[in-house]
Design an enzyme around this catalytic site. Structure first.
Site, PDB file in Angstrom:
ATOM      1  N   ASN A   1      -7.927 -12.559 -10.751  1.00 51.62           N
ATOM      2  CA  ASN A   1      -7.364 -11.308 -10.606  1.00 51.62           C
ATOM      3  C   ASN A   1      -6.702 -11.149  -9.057  1.00 51.62           C
ATOM      4  O   ASN A   1      -7.700 -11.409  -8.253  1.00 51.62           O
ATOM      5  CB  ASN A   1      -8.214 -10.019 -10.911  1.00 51.62           C
ATOM      6  CG  ASN A   1      -8.275  -9.858 -12.261  1.00 51.62           C
ATOM      7  OD1 ASN A   1      -7.610 -10.338 -13.006  1.00 51.62           O
ATOM      8  ND2 ASN A   1      -9.472  -9.471 -12.820  1.00 51.62           N
TER       9      ASN A   1
ATOM     10  N   GLU B   1     -11.371  -6.355  -8.194  1.00 57.85           N
ATOM     11  CA  GLU B   1     -12.048  -5.235  -7.628  1.00 57.85           C
ATOM     12  C   GLU B   1     -13.037  -5.506  -6.345  1.00 57.85           C
ATOM     13  O   GLU B   1     -13.198  -4.742  -5.538  1.00 57.85           O
ATOM     14  CB  GLU B   1     -13.236  -4.634  -8.685  1.00 57.85           C
ATOM     15  CG  GLU B   1     -12.431  -3.826  -9.569  1.00 57.85           C
ATOM     16  CD  GLU B   1     -13.590  -3.065 -10.653  1.00 57.85           C
ATOM     17  OE1 GLU B   1     -14.539  -3.702 -11.012  1.00 57.85           O
ATOM     18  OE2 GLU B   1     -13.340  -1.876 -10.987  1.00 57.85           O
ATOM     19  N   VAL B   2     -13.319  -6.988  -6.352  1.00 59.99           N
ATOM     20  CA  VAL B   2     -14.005  -7.381  -5.290  1.00 59.99           C
ATOM     21  C   VAL B   2     -13.071  -8.214  -4.432  1.00 59.99           C
ATOM     22  O   VAL B   2     -12.447  -9.060  -4.541  1.00 59.99           O
ATOM     23  CB  VAL B   2     -15.285  -8.301  -5.546  1.00 59.99           C
ATOM     24  CG1 VAL B   2     -15.863  -8.914  -4.580  1.00 59.99           C
ATOM     25  CG2 VAL B   2     -16.124  -7.489  -6.499  1.00 59.99           C
TER      26      VAL B   2
ATOM     27  N   HIS C   1     -12.942 -16.114 -12.382  1.00 64.41           N
ATOM     28  CA  HIS C   1     -13.674 -15.949 -13.574  1.00 64.41           C
ATOM     29  C   HIS C   1     -13.726 -17.273 -14.359  1.00 64.41           C
ATOM     30  O   HIS C   1     -12.510 -17.783 -14.870  1.00 64.41           O
ATOM     31  CB  HIS C   1     -13.257 -14.868 -14.195  1.00 64.41           C
ATOM     32  CG  HIS C   1     -13.319 -13.603 -13.624  1.00 64.41           C
ATOM     33  ND1 HIS C   1     -14.390 -12.589 -13.654  1.00 64.41           N
ATOM     34  CD2 HIS C   1     -12.547 -12.937 -12.801  1.00 64.41           C
ATOM     35  CE1 HIS C   1     -14.080 -11.488 -13.020  1.00 64.41           C
ATOM     36  NE2 HIS C   1     -12.713 -11.580 -12.416  1.00 64.41           N
TER      37      HIS C   1
ATOM     38  N   HIS D   1     -12.226 -14.770  -6.107  1.00 67.91           N
ATOM     39  CA  HIS D   1     -13.170 -15.275  -7.290  1.00 67.91           C
ATOM     40  C   HIS D   1     -12.408 -15.806  -8.428  1.00 67.91           C
ATOM     41  O   HIS D   1     -11.486 -15.181  -9.055  1.00 67.91           O
ATOM     42  CB  HIS D   1     -14.228 -14.213  -7.551  1.00 67.91           C
ATOM     43  CG  HIS D   1     -13.846 -12.842  -7.884  1.00 67.91           C
ATOM     44  ND1 HIS D   1     -13.377 -12.269  -6.830  1.00 67.91           N
ATOM     45  CD2 HIS D   1     -13.517 -12.312  -9.020  1.00 67.91           C
ATOM     46  CE1 HIS D   1     -12.851 -10.911  -7.326  1.00 67.91           C
ATOM     47  NE2 HIS D   1     -13.158 -10.999  -8.807  1.00 67.91           N
TER      48      HIS D   1
ATOM     49  N   ASP E   1     -21.856 -13.861 -13.677  1.00 63.74           N
ATOM     50  CA  ASP E   1     -21.115 -12.470 -13.368  1.00 63.74           C
ATOM     51  C   ASP E   1     -22.447 -11.513 -13.872  1.00 63.74           C
ATOM     52  O   ASP E   1     -22.870 -11.630 -14.636  1.00 63.74           O
ATOM     53  CB  ASP E   1     -19.932 -12.207 -14.251  1.00 63.74           C
ATOM     54  CG  ASP E   1     -19.196 -10.895 -13.850  1.00 63.74           C
ATOM     55  OD1 ASP E   1     -18.072 -10.948 -13.155  1.00 63.74           O
ATOM     56  OD2 ASP E   1     -19.953  -9.841 -14.107  1.00 63.74           O
TER      57      ASP E   1
HETATM   58  P1  AMP Z   1     -12.551  -8.507 -10.596  1.00 63.28           P
HETATM   59  O1  AMP Z   1     -12.183  -7.171 -11.312  1.00 63.28           O
HETATM   60  O2  AMP Z   1     -11.725  -9.795 -10.858  1.00 63.28           O
HETATM   61  O3  AMP Z   1     -12.414  -8.136  -8.996  1.00 63.28           O
HETATM   62  O4  AMP Z   1     -13.965  -9.014 -10.889  1.00 63.28           O
HETATM   63  C1  AMP Z   1     -15.443  -8.689 -10.278  1.00 63.28           C
HETATM   64  C2  AMP Z   1     -16.522  -9.255 -10.984  1.00 63.28           C
HETATM   65  O5  AMP Z   1     -17.462  -9.102 -10.265  1.00 63.28           O
HETATM   66  C3  AMP Z   1     -16.825  -8.151 -12.435  1.00 63.28           C
HETATM   67  O6  AMP Z   1     -16.744  -8.934 -13.467  1.00 63.28           O
HETATM   68  C4  AMP Z   1     -18.318  -7.914 -11.640  1.00 63.28           C
HETATM   69  O7  AMP Z   1     -18.993  -7.482 -12.965  1.00 63.28           O
HETATM   70  C5  AMP Z   1     -18.557  -8.752 -10.865  1.00 63.28           C
HETATM   71  N1  AMP Z   1     -19.526  -8.570 -10.021  1.00 63.28           N
HETATM   72  C6  AMP Z   1     -19.793  -7.276  -8.951  1.00 63.28           C
HETATM   73  N2  AMP Z   1     -20.761  -7.422  -8.467  1.00 63.28           N
HETATM   74  C7  AMP Z   1     -21.444  -8.424  -8.612  1.00 63.28           C
HETATM   75  C8  AMP Z   1     -22.707  -9.182  -8.318  1.00 63.28           C
HETATM   76  N3  AMP Z   1     -23.524  -8.523  -7.403  1.00 63.28           N
HETATM   77  N4  AMP Z   1     -23.085 -10.286  -8.829  1.00 63.28           N
HETATM   78  C9  AMP Z   1     -22.341 -10.936  -9.710  1.00 63.28           C
HETATM   79  N5  AMP Z   1     -21.267 -10.153 -10.245  1.00 63.28           N
HETATM   80  C10 AMP Z   1     -20.667  -9.187  -9.495  1.00 63.28           C
END
Ligand code: AMP
Length: 125
Positions: free
Chosen positions: A97, A105-106, A112, A110, A39
């Protein structure tokens, strides 16, 4: 901004771009079904993200639409990553999440993997 887990898949999300090699990642594992990388903003001494290779918005989308082979491959990949990192004996936490209330957020599934210290209670108050 948190995303709505019912939205259609966005081919230009950041993890889709990592999968296509358009953005860099600190990869720790890759096979036919999954990619795992550090991350970018770690919340624990070890914080790895494991993503499926297929285009799935969330855990909900993946569990509903992925093939049995994709699901088995992805779950096994999470286990391999944790074992390869030596996390079984000390322990680790998995988190996926999903949608607005979770603050996903993404918009690409994914999981974690958190480890490296006592992780404390399950949720923040
Ligand atoms: P979530 O809130 O569960 O969607 O987590 C998204 C995660 O993606 C966060 O912990 C960010 O720090 C991580 N993240 C966002 N962009 C990148 C990236 N380019 N490379 C690695 N991790 C990322």
């Amino acid at each position: 901004m948190p995303i709505d887990a019912t939205q259609p898949y966005d081919d230009n999300n950041i993890f889709a771009r990592i999968l296509r090699g358009e953005l860099p990642s600190k990869t720790v594992f890759e096979d036919e079904f999954a990619l795992a990388f550090h991350d970018i903003n770690p919340q624990a001494p070890l914080h790895i993200l494991v993503i499926p290779k297929g285009a799935y918005v969330s855990w909900d989308d993946f569990s509903a639409r992925a093939s049995d082979a994709e699901i088995a491959g992805f779950i096994r990949a999470v286990g391999i990553v944790a074992r390869d990192q030596g996390l079984v004996a000390p322990g680790y936490r998995l988190l996926a999440n999903t949608g607005l209330d979770s603050h996903q957020e993404v918009p690409h599934l994914h999981v974690h993997v958190f480890a490296g210290r006592k992780l404390g209670p399950l949720l923040a108050p």
